[in-house]
Motif scaffolding. Structure first.
Motif, PDB file in Angstrom:
ATOM      1  N   ASP A 168      -5.158  10.230  -0.464  1.00  0.00           N
ATOM      2  CA  ASP A 168      -4.790  10.019  -2.087  1.00  0.00           C
ATOM      3  C   ASP A 168      -4.385  11.312  -2.522  1.00  0.00           C
ATOM      4  O   ASP A 168      -3.729  10.957  -3.672  1.00  0.00           O
ATOM      5  CB  ASP A 168      -6.373   9.794  -2.717  1.00  0.00           C
ATOM      6  N   GLU A 173      -7.634  -3.972  -6.202  1.00  0.00           N
ATOM      7  CA  GLU A 173      -7.209  -2.713  -6.317  1.00  0.00           C
ATOM      8  C   GLU A 173      -5.790  -2.985  -7.091  1.00  0.00           C
ATOM      9  O   GLU A 173      -4.760  -2.183  -7.099  1.00  0.00           O
ATOM     10  CB  GLU A 173      -6.980  -1.963  -5.082  1.00  0.00           C
ATOM     11  N   SER A 176      -3.892   2.026   2.193  1.00  0.00           N
ATOM     12  CA  SER A 176      -5.221   2.123   1.995  1.00  0.00           C
ATOM     13  C   SER A 176      -6.076   1.277   2.923  1.00  0.00           C
ATOM     14  O   SER A 176      -5.583   0.243   3.517  1.00  0.00           O
ATOM     15  CB  SER A 176      -5.707   1.786   0.392  1.00  0.00           C
ATOM     16  N   ASP A 177      -7.286   1.470   3.058  1.00  0.00           N
ATOM     17  CA  ASP A 177      -8.140   0.810   3.996  1.00  0.00           C
ATOM     18  C   ASP A 177      -8.584  -0.476   3.383  1.00  0.00           C
ATOM     19  O   ASP A 177      -9.361  -0.445   2.489  1.00  0.00           O
ATOM     20  CB  ASP A 177      -9.317   1.748   4.217  1.00  0.00           C
TER      21      ASP A 177
END
Length: 518
Positions: free
Chosen positions: A184, A293, A369-370
């Motif tokens: 990030d 997200e 991202s995870d």
């Protein structure tokens, strides 16, 4: 080792401001002289591999790079060479990389398609780079004792042809590489610099640029959608599925946008970028419930950019494709140059816009991202896809009904306008359904999806061709008010659209008769 970095082109107007931020007391300036190697037919480049020997200060380092896990990630292997040996090879013009060091390395899987001994015999120095690199370390101390650090590197120099040093290409770019800490931090930092200095993302490596120099090209060919790169299965979760399909769309968008911000005005780059943007917009709309997200601003920016590109693309299509075709059929010349020049927002200005570039960064970060951190990580995508497909199929049927109702209008002029509007509406829904279906196809029966998609895509292309002829005819009809030469083209296009219209009806009928695959 996997390096994670983001590369940007620096606008000339922002260079002084960026240099003030780059050249601080703690920054370092290093002269980098790199020799890049490949086979004469660039087999390594075709496999996405870059191989170089570079002088970094007092040391010589052999580096190989290959595709990594994510758009901003690349596999990298560095080996420091013996300075005395390198100097001896340079004196004898015999500097060559040692491929034996990769036999048992982490980079070895990327070279499985090559026999290293055979490859070594074919290698030649194709080009060199002469770059002044200014580096600065950006550090953030977090409260949980994790140190985030990024190396910012500004490169200024040129790529030089290996056998003809009169052929050169300038380098002026900035890179942000994650050294340690959270991903990030890399994207947050890149977004800040992007906003401040109007930077534009570029996925074109120095190795790619060198390969283009060797071929005498300024830009790579336009990149179309490649569904073979989409890695999904029936056990994929909803958040992971959405990341995979967004990633697939970005693989089409980023190379084309990189070419455009670098100066390409090629119609194919603009076309494929537009298609990629439309695919991505459809994906975000169709699967918005698959992740928490998703930024709602992304869809708005994509839609706005697609509209801006469409205005330019239509006129460029008329000038570069339709006009030459008409002249072959004896039509008088109609010049669209003034119309194109009158467009205030060109493709490069639309793509260079800060909101579009920031969105690309956010989308890349999203794909990297995870997905397991999301609430819906226990829900399989396959269980939700049928509902999405039915929704978009029903919208298509509604559009078809709207088209049929449009033919019932009693006023001929109003009927014509209404029918064209209905055709565009039908095409938009058919295109959306095709895009979604192509992406989810790997999760369904190959036999059923192949037949259905074949008919759907044929119907979509036929309808698109029909609408293209109608739109072009309208452009020429409008142009005729100021240029009487356009009347011939308007009439010719109107007549030529009749057989295309019949073919479209045939393809649509076959599509509607085909059983759905879900």
């Amino acid at each position: 080792m996997q390096e994670i970095e983001l590369k940007f082109l620096v606008p000339e107007s922002r260079l002084k401001g960026l240099m003030r931020q780059a050249k601080v007391k703690s920054s370092q300036v290093t002269q980098l002289a790199a020799h890049y190697y490949d086979t004469p037919d660039q087999q390594l480049a075709q496999a996405g591999i870059g191989l170089r020997i570079r002088q970094e200060g007092d040391a010589w380092v052999q580096t190989i790079k290959a595709g990594g896990d994510g758009i901003a990630a690349r596999l990298e292997h560095n080996a420091t060479l013996d300075n005395e040996q390198v100097q001896n090879m340079l004196e004898n013009n015999a500097l060559m990389p040692d491929l034996t060091i990769y036999k048992d390395s982490l980079i070895a899987p990327a070279l499985t398609d090559f026999k290293l001994k055979k490859l070594a015999k074919k290698l030649t120095r194709l080009y060199v780079t002469d770059v002044e690199r200014t580096t600065r370390l950006l550090i953030e101390d977090t409260s949980d004792e994790v140190v985030n650090s990024i190396e910012m590197a500004y490169d200024y120099g040129e790529i030089i042809h290996g056998t003809d040093d009169t052929q050169r290409d300038a380098i002026q770019e900035v890179e942000f590489e994650l050294i340690a800490g959270e991903l990030d931090f890399l994207f947050t930092t890149a977004k800040t610099w992007c906003q401040r200095h109007k930077l534009c993302l570029s996925t074109v490596t120095k190795a790619e640029r060198g390969g283009l120099l060797i071929k005498g090209q300024n830009y790579s060919s336009a990149t179309a959608a490649d569904l073979s790169t989409l890695s999904i299965n029936k056990k994929i979760t909803m958040p992971a599925f959405l990341r995979a399909v967004v990633h697939n769309c970005l693989l089409q968008i980023l190379p084309n946008s990189s070419a455009i911000v670098a100066g390409s005005k090629d119609n194919d780059h603009i076309l494929q970028l537009s298609i990629g943007i439309e695919r991505l917009h459809t994906v975000l709309q169709a699967f918005d419930s698959f992740s928490d997200e998703i930024n709602p601003d992304w869809s708005a920016i994509l839609q706005q950019t697609a509209t801006l590109l469409a205005d330019y693309r239509k006129l460029a299509h008329l000038s570069n494709h339709i006009e030459p075709m008409l002249q072959q059929h004896g039509a008088p010349i109609v010049d669209w140059t003034a119309d194109i020049d009158a467009i205030k927002i060109t493709p490069v200005t639309a793509i260079s816009a800060n909101d579009f570039q920031i969105m690309l960064l956010e989308l890349i970060a999203f794909t990297m991202s995870d997905p397991s951190l999301e609430p819906q990580t226990d829900k399989l995508a396959i269980n939700k896809l049928e509902k999405v497909l039915i929704k978009y199929y029903d919208k298509l049927l509604e559009a078809e009904q709207y088209l049929e109702d449009s033919y019932d209008d009693s006023d001929s002029e109003l009927e014509k306008e209404s029918i064209i509007k209905a055709l565009h509406n039908l095409h938009a829904h058919l295109k959306n359904l095709c895009s979604i279906s192509e992406l989810v196809a790997p999760l369904y029966s190959k036999k059923k999806t192949k037949r259905w998609l074949k008919r759907a895509v044929k119907a979509q292309k036929a309808l698109g061709q029909q609408l293209n002829m109608i739109d072009c005819q309208q452009y020429y009809q409008c142009k005729a008010s100021s240029d009487s030469a356009a009347l011939y083209a308007a009439g010719w296009l109107n007549a030529a659209s009749i057989p295309i219209e019949k073919a479209t009806e045939k393809h649509l009928d076959k599509f509607y008769d085909c059983s759905v695959f879900w």
